[in-house]
Design a protein around this motif. Structure first.
Motif, PDB file in Angstrom:
ATOM      1  N   ILE A 237       0.844  -1.195   0.000  1.00 38.28           N
ATOM      2  CA  ILE A 237       0.000   0.000   0.000  1.00 38.28           C
ATOM      3  C   ILE A 237       0.881   1.248   0.000  1.00 38.28           C
ATOM      4  O   ILE A 237       0.624   2.218  -0.736  1.00 38.28           O
ATOM      5  N   ASP A 238       1.937   1.239   0.809  1.00 37.78           N
ATOM      6  CA  ASP A 238       2.864   2.366   0.845  1.00 37.78           C
ATOM      7  C   ASP A 238       3.527   2.575  -0.516  1.00 37.78           C
ATOM      8  O   ASP A 238       3.691   3.718  -0.971  1.00 37.78           O
TER       9      ASP A 238
ATOM     10  N   ARG B  11       1.164   4.214  -2.854  1.00 35.74           N
ATOM     11  CA  ARG B  11       1.097   5.653  -2.525  1.00 35.74           C
ATOM     12  C   ARG B  11       2.283   6.386  -3.132  1.00 35.74           C
ATOM     13  O   ARG B  11       2.126   7.483  -3.701  1.00 35.74           O
ATOM     14  N   ASP B  12       3.450   5.833  -3.057  1.00 34.04           N
ATOM     15  CA  ASP B  12       4.634   6.475  -3.626  1.00 34.04           C
ATOM     16  C   ASP B  12       4.530   6.601  -5.137  1.00 34.04           C
ATOM     17  O   ASP B  12       4.913   7.620  -5.717  1.00 34.04           O
TER      18      ASP B  12
ATOM     19  N   ALA C 276       2.143   9.412  -6.029  1.00 35.90           N
ATOM     20  CA  ALA C 276       2.420  10.710  -5.397  1.00 35.90           C
ATOM     21  C   ALA C 276       2.329  11.827  -6.428  1.00 35.90           C
ATOM     22  O   ALA C 276       2.796  11.704  -7.554  1.00 35.90           O
TER      23      ALA C 276
ATOM     24  N   ARG D 261      -3.999  13.547  -8.027  1.00 38.76           N
ATOM     25  CA  ARG D 261      -5.196  13.749  -7.229  1.00 38.76           C
ATOM     26  C   ARG D 261      -6.380  13.093  -7.908  1.00 38.76           C
ATOM     27  O   ARG D 261      -6.516  13.126  -9.127  1.00 38.76           O
TER      28      ARG D 261
ATOM     29  N   VAL E 254      -5.737   1.160   3.644  1.00 34.70           N
ATOM     30  CA  VAL E 254      -5.710   1.794   2.325  1.00 34.70           C
ATOM     31  C   VAL E 254      -6.171   3.243   2.420  1.00 34.70           C
ATOM     32  O   VAL E 254      -5.517   4.159   1.888  1.00 34.70           O
TER      33      VAL E 254
ATOM     34  N   THR F 161      -3.694   5.532   4.199  1.00 33.11           N
ATOM     35  CA  THR F 161      -2.469   5.736   3.435  1.00 33.11           C
ATOM     36  C   THR F 161      -2.700   6.604   2.206  1.00 33.11           C
ATOM     37  O   THR F 161      -1.839   7.423   1.848  1.00 33.11           O
ATOM     38  N   LEU F 162      -3.856   6.443   1.552  1.00 38.42           N
ATOM     39  CA  LEU F 162      -4.098   7.122   0.277  1.00 38.42           C
ATOM     40  C   LEU F 162      -4.965   8.368   0.393  1.00 38.42           C
ATOM     41  O   LEU F 162      -5.190   9.049  -0.612  1.00 38.42           O
ATOM     42  N   GLN F 163      -5.441   8.698   1.574  1.00 36.05           N
ATOM     43  CA  GLN F 163      -6.418   9.783   1.713  1.00 36.05           C
ATOM     44  C   GLN F 163      -5.910  11.124   1.183  1.00 36.05           C
ATOM     45  O   GLN F 163      -6.699  11.930   0.656  1.00 36.05           O
ATOM     46  N   ASP F 164      -4.614  11.366   1.280  1.00 38.94           N
ATOM     47  CA  ASP F 164      -4.085  12.649   0.812  1.00 38.94           C
ATOM     48  C   ASP F 164      -4.087  12.765  -0.707  1.00 38.94           C
ATOM     49  O   ASP F 164      -3.863  13.864  -1.238  1.00 38.94           O
ATOM     50  N   LEU F 165      -4.338  11.663  -1.411  1.00 34.10           N
ATOM     51  CA  LEU F 165      -4.437  11.705  -2.864  1.00 34.10           C
ATOM     52  C   LEU F 165      -5.834  12.094  -3.330  1.00 34.10           C
ATOM     53  O   LEU F 165      -6.051  12.314  -4.529  1.00 34.10           O
TER      54      LEU F 165
END
Length: 225
Positions: free
Chosen positions: A61-62, A65-66, A69, A72, A112, A115-119
């Protein structure tokens, strides 16, 4: 939009419906094997990007996310999940089966999301595939006990997430798609994919811009907790 768990069944049907509506979809599969999602991507060049993630592995998952990055998305929808035997009680369930279902259905979706909420856009939507079987109120016949429990736990964890993010403009959705004829739902299910999924997508879109947590079915009806 970002779809976690799009390889087959309801996941690939969701990807297909969003593509039909002119959306660009980033959808994930769990491993390297070819899936119906790959066939769909081939049939719609440029409309679907396929990523790989096993939601039960936090480091994967990390890594996802990378890789994403800087991008959006207006919608994150977590569809990944597994079922359990319908004919055994909780007490009869082997511990490893219990852990497998709860880790996949209840723990992993929240990992998930966290970890991904900022996207996800600040006024976007975060949705999770729940189930009407996650309703404690509606559980009057038993059966599918471990699966039911995992979805009830998922609902509770999402309610905690919503409480921690109270006042934020995002819509948070627990989706009950109905009992659908897929590999997971079985041949005896009441709904076809075509009866469920277009309505799931329509309901998700109708809740865009409606902050807070919504536990609804595929027709937009509120499901009792």
């Amino acid at each position: 939009m970002l779809l976690i768990g799009g390889s087959r069944g309801l996941g690939s049907a969701l990807a297909q419906e969003w593509v039909r509506r002119g959306r660009h979809v980033v959808a994930t599969v769990r491993g390297s094997a070819r899936t119906p999602l790959h066939d769909l991507a081939d049939a719609h060049p440029g409309a679907i990007e396929i990523e790989t993630v096993d939601v039960t592995e936090p480091e994967q998952i990390d890594a996802l996310r990378d890789r994403l990055a800087g991008r959006r998305f207006g919608l994150l929808f977590v569809n990944a999940g597994v079922t359990s035997r319908s004919d055994v009680t909780v007490a009869q369930t082997p511990t490893d089966d219990f852990v497998r279902v709860f880790v996949t259905n209840a723990l992993s979706p929240l990992r998930v999301i966290e970890t991904l909420q900022d996207l996800i856009e600040s006024e976007g939507t975060i949705g999770v595939m729940s189930s009407g079987q996650g309703s404690v109120t509606n559980n009057e016949r038993g059966g599918h006990e471990v699966y039911r429990g995992s979805k009830a736990a998922l609902n509770t964890f999402m309610r905690s997430y919503a409480a921690r993010h109270a006042g934020e403009p995002r819509a948070l959705v627990l989706m009950a798609p109905g009992w659908v004829r897929t590999e997971l739902g079985g041949e005896g299910a009441k709904l076809t994919v075509d009866e469920s999924i277009p309505n799931v997508v329509r309901t998700l879109e109708s809740l865009s811009g409606a902050p807070g947590l919504h536990y609804v079915d595929y027709l937009g009806r509120t499901v009792p907790w």
